[in-house]
Each structure stands twice: as C-alpha cells, then as structure tokens.
Scaffold this active site. Structure first.
Site, PDB file in Angstrom:
ATOM      1  N   ARG A  92       8.283   4.224  -4.420  1.00 55.04           N
ATOM      2  CA  ARG A  92       8.316   3.307  -3.270  1.00 55.04           C
ATOM      3  C   ARG A  92       7.325   2.164  -3.459  1.00 55.04           C
ATOM      4  O   ARG A  92       7.606   1.018  -3.100  1.00 55.04           O
ATOM      5  CB  ARG A  92       8.037   4.077  -1.966  1.00 55.04           C
ATOM      6  CG  ARG A  92       8.217   3.226  -0.727  1.00 55.04           C
ATOM      7  CD  ARG A  92       8.104   4.033   0.565  1.00 55.04           C
ATOM      8  NE  ARG A  92       6.779   4.599   0.744  1.00 55.04           N
ATOM      9  CZ  ARG A  92       6.431   5.387   1.763  1.00 55.04           C
ATOM     10  NH1 ARG A  92       7.336   5.717   2.677  1.00 55.04           N
ATOM     11  NH2 ARG A  92       5.218   5.869   1.871  1.00 55.04           N
TER      12      ARG A  92
ATOM     13  N   TYR B 251       0.824  -1.202   0.000  1.00 55.22           N
ATOM     14  CA  TYR B 251       0.000   0.000   0.000  1.00 55.22           C
ATOM     15  C   TYR B 251       0.862   1.257   0.000  1.00 55.22           C
ATOM     16  O   TYR B 251       2.073   1.187   0.231  1.00 55.22           O
ATOM     17  CB  TYR B 251      -0.964   0.002   1.192  1.00 55.22           C
ATOM     18  CG  TYR B 251      -0.338   0.333   2.532  1.00 55.22           C
ATOM     19  CD1 TYR B 251       0.480  -0.579   3.186  1.00 55.22           C
ATOM     20  CD2 TYR B 251      -0.552   1.568   3.140  1.00 55.22           C
ATOM     21  CE1 TYR B 251       1.052  -0.273   4.412  1.00 55.22           C
ATOM     22  CE2 TYR B 251       0.010   1.877   4.369  1.00 55.22           C
ATOM     23  CZ  TYR B 251       0.808   0.953   5.000  1.00 55.22           C
ATOM     24  OH  TYR B 251       1.382   1.257   6.219  1.00 55.22           O
TER      25      TYR B 251
ATOM     26  N   LYS C 107       6.590  -1.539   2.172  1.00 48.24           N
ATOM     27  CA  LYS C 107       5.332  -1.003   2.712  1.00 48.24           C
ATOM     28  C   LYS C 107       4.213  -2.003   2.417  1.00 48.24           C
ATOM     29  O   LYS C 107       3.402  -1.818   1.508  1.00 48.24           O
ATOM     30  CB  LYS C 107       5.052   0.379   2.115  1.00 48.24           C
ATOM     31  CG  LYS C 107       4.074   1.196   2.966  1.00 48.24           C
ATOM     32  CD  LYS C 107       4.154   2.658   2.616  1.00 48.24           C
ATOM     33  CE  LYS C 107       3.096   3.491   3.311  1.00 48.24           C
ATOM     34  NZ  LYS C 107       3.154   3.500   4.767  1.00 48.24           N
TER      35      LYS C 107
ATOM     36  N   GLU D  38      12.189   2.895  14.333  1.00 49.99           N
ATOM     37  CA  GLU D  38      11.161   3.840  13.886  1.00 49.99           C
ATOM     38  C   GLU D  38       9.966   3.696  14.811  1.00 49.99           C
ATOM     39  O   GLU D  38      10.062   3.031  15.839  1.00 49.99           O
ATOM     40  CB  GLU D  38      10.778   3.572  12.424  1.00 49.99           C
ATOM     41  CG  GLU D  38      10.244   2.181  12.161  1.00 49.99           C
ATOM     42  CD  GLU D  38       9.823   1.977  10.700  1.00 49.99           C
ATOM     43  OE1 GLU D  38       9.387   2.943  10.058  1.00 49.99           O
ATOM     44  OE2 GLU D  38       9.922   0.835  10.224  1.00 49.99           O
TER      45      GLU D  38
HETATM   46  N1  PDD Z   1       2.557   5.127   7.673  1.00 50.97           N
HETATM   47  N2  PDD Z   1       7.264   3.998   9.212  1.00 50.97           N
HETATM   48  C1  PDD Z   1       6.144   3.265   9.208  1.00 50.97           C
HETATM   49  C2  PDD Z   1       6.168   1.911   9.797  1.00 50.97           C
HETATM   50  C3  PDD Z   1       4.965   3.797   8.643  1.00 50.97           C
HETATM   51  O1  PDD Z   1       3.837   3.053   8.613  1.00 50.97           O
HETATM   52  C4  PDD Z   1       4.983   5.113   8.110  1.00 50.97           C
HETATM   53  C5  PDD Z   1       3.776   5.754   7.497  1.00 50.97           C
HETATM   54  C6  PDD Z   1       6.179   5.839   8.138  1.00 50.97           C
HETATM   55  C7  PDD Z   1       6.287   7.229   7.559  1.00 50.97           C
HETATM   56  O2  PDD Z   1       6.296   7.191   6.144  1.00 50.97           O
HETATM   57  P1  PDD Z   1       5.793   8.428   5.264  1.00 50.97           P
HETATM   58  O3  PDD Z   1       6.555   9.614   5.720  1.00 50.97           O
HETATM   59  O4  PDD Z   1       6.126   8.013   3.882  1.00 50.97           O
HETATM   60  O5  PDD Z   1       4.301   8.588   5.515  1.00 50.97           O
HETATM   61  C8  PDD Z   1       7.308   5.249   8.694  1.00 50.97           C
HETATM   62  C9  PDD Z   1       1.381   5.559   6.975  1.00 50.97           C
HETATM   63  C10 PDD Z   1       1.044   6.989   7.166  1.00 50.97           C
HETATM   64  C11 PDD Z   1       0.259   4.593   7.277  1.00 50.97           C
HETATM   65  O6  PDD Z   1       0.563   3.418   7.510  1.00 50.97           O
HETATM   66  O7  PDD Z   1      -0.901   4.986   7.264  1.00 50.97           O
END
Ligand code: PDD
Length: 295
Positions: A56, A37, A153, A185
């Site tokens: 990504r 996703y 992701k 993280e």
């Molecule tokens: N999540 N790390 C994890 C495990 C995440 O799920 C996310 C973002 C990030 C930050 O990534 P970005 O800056 O690209 O949003 C880091 C999204 C928002 C979600 O799962 O809804």
C-alpha cells in the site's frame, strides 16, 4: 514515564536518537503535507501484514509520483531493527516519506536531485481498554469534505483531522464520512454495518482508504461463512443498522453503539455491542494468535 517514541528512530538511512533527527523547514512534508505514511501493528515483536502495508505504501507513492527511497527488503530491515530495539513486545511502527526539501518553495515537484525524506519510529501499541470494548463507542456523521484520492494514504489529513476533532468535541470517538448520501469510512477507520445477519462493507473506491484490517475482516468473514455484501451503504441503511463497527490497525474491531446521539440497533440490543461484532473480534484475535504469537 514510558516514552511514546522508542530510540533509535530511522531517519534518511541512519538509526539515531529521536532528539538528533532534524528536518528542514523547507521540507515539503512541512510546507505542503506532500508525503505518505503507513502504520504497521506489531504483535509479539512480529509485524502484522507487513507485505500488505509495504504494497500500500508503494501504491500511495506511485499515486503521488514519488520514488520509494527503499525497496521491500530495505523497509523490512528498517522495521525489523526498530522492532528489535524498542522496549515493547506489541508496537506500532510509523513510516513516513515526503518529497524532501528543495532550496525554495514551489508547488511543482523539486528536481530529481532532491532526495525524499524518510522517517520511521516505533511506539507502544495502544489497544482499546476492555471497558471501552464492552460498551462500544459513540460516533457522529459528517459530510465527507476530503479530496477525490482518499484511497491514497497521504499525510495531508486536514479534512480527516477536522472531522475527528468535531467528533471529539461532541464527546465521540469517530466521525463517519458521508458523501452524496453514502457511507464511505471513518476519519481514521473503515466502517462495517450489519443488517439482518448480513455484513455490509463499502467497496474500495477513490473515496475510501483500502484498510489492511478491512481486508483481514473480509477474509475472515469469507472463511467463516459469514454472509457478506460489498456494496455502497446508504446513510439510511447505516441509521437502520443492527450493528456498526469501526476497524483499523490500532482499533482492530470496535463497536459503534451510538450514532448522532441515537442508540445503534434495535430493542433490548440497542446501544450495546452486538453478537456479530463480538464474534468477528474473537475470530480476529484467533487469527492474530494463529499467525503472530505462536512459535
Ligand atoms: N488510520 N481509513 C482511514 C482514513 C484511516 O486513516 C485508516 C487507518 C483506516 C484503516 O486502515 P488500516 O486498517 O490499514 O489501519 C481507514 C491509521 C491507523 C492512522 O491514520 O493512524
């Protein structure tokens, strides 16, 4: 009531009302969490860093050996139409691809004739209320129990879900994942630390999602001359930090002001959002305004 999901949604090549989108119970996203996703923020009806999100998405699809049902132009057209038809100026676009539905349950990949399932929709962008930003949020640390491909992701987010739920049950907004003594993280965010005026960021490894917001923060830091170190951050350094921030497409930059029940920071500044995070938030807003809201 404002709906959470705008009509139409995108589903397997068509635009249709959410109520008409139907997924087979044999879909591998449902059976196995076998899918990927993305979440793309939209400001003033312009997708933020769409190219990076689609890159990504492709990297994650490559990582799980799943073919992309659409090319860049195809996804861009989907995103543009969802944005145009949704009622909100600021949105979040969710994209998902799963390995589709075979006629049986089998761990190994289905035959090439089974098409991936593709789904995308727009929701209103939920931003952090000013009062929450002003106070910062609380977080806990938990052991990182995820698999070894956290750079992908993927929708199989069970370990992240359990960590986030543990945080929520502790009255906190986020769980910080610690692996072998080092900060990786958050359950759904990247984490930055400030110590002695230096911004510390964990490096991109298989144990961290390469956040799009993370990249923007690093770009801004470099461009503004903010001293920066990209390196592993030990749990002890995290606990001794002057500031801790979480970043994501929806949270942007949000101060973590309490960690495991202890105020983050020192002296009078302890337990409050600090000046480095405030400044980065402002730079981030300036950056967004420059690239997104003008013209
Ligand atoms: N999540 N790390 C994890 C495990 C995440 O799920 C996310 C973002 C990030 C930050 O990534 P970005 O800056 O690209 O949003 C880091 C999204 C928002 C979600 O799962 O809804």
């Amino acid at each position: 009531m404002t709906p959470y999901v705008a009509d139409p949604v995108y589903f397997n090549g068509r635009f249709l009302p959410l109520a008409e989108a139907r997924v087979s119970p044999l879909d591998r996203g449902f059976l196995y969490g076998d899918g990927v996703y993305e979440l793309v923020p939209v400001y003033s009806r312009r997708p933020f860093r769409l190219a990076e999100h689609l890159t990504r998405l492709q990297a994650t699809l490559d990582g799980i050996h799943l073919r992309n049902p659409l090319d860049i132009a195809g996804w861009t057209a989907v995103v543009e139409r969802l944005i145009a038809e949704a009622p909100w100026d600021d949105q979040s676009i969710y994209l998902q691809v799963t390995r589709g539905a075979d006629d049986k349950r089998d761990h190994a990949f289905p035959p090439a004739s089974v098409a991936p399932t593709a789904f995308a929709f727009s929701s209103p962008l939920v931003t952090t209320p000013a009062a929450v930003r002003a106070s910062g949020v609380a977080a806990i640390t938990v052991p990182d129990e995820r698999w070894a491909n956290c750079n992908l992701k993927v929708v199989s987010l069970l370990a992240n879900i359990l960590a986030r739920q543990q945080a929520v049950e502790a009255g906190c907004a986020e769980a910080l994942l610690i692996r072998d003594g080092y900060l990786k993280e958050g359950a759904a965010s990247n984490i930055f630390v400030v110590r002695d005026g230096i911004l510390l960021a964990p490096p991109k490894t298989r144990f961290m999602l390469p956040g799009i917001t993370y990249d923007v923060v690093l770009e801004i830091a470099k461009c503004r001359g903010q001293p920066l170190e990209i390196r592993e951050i030990h749990e002890n350094e995290l606990r001794a930090a002057d500031e801790v921030w979480m970043t994501s497409s929806t949270k942007e930059i949000l101060a973590i002001t309490t960690l495991d029940g202890q105020a983050v920071g020192h002296g009078d500044a302890a337990g409050k959002p600090g000046p480095y995070g405030e400044r980065m938030w402002q730079w981030y807003q300036d950056f967004k305004n420059t690239v997104m809201r003008q013209g």
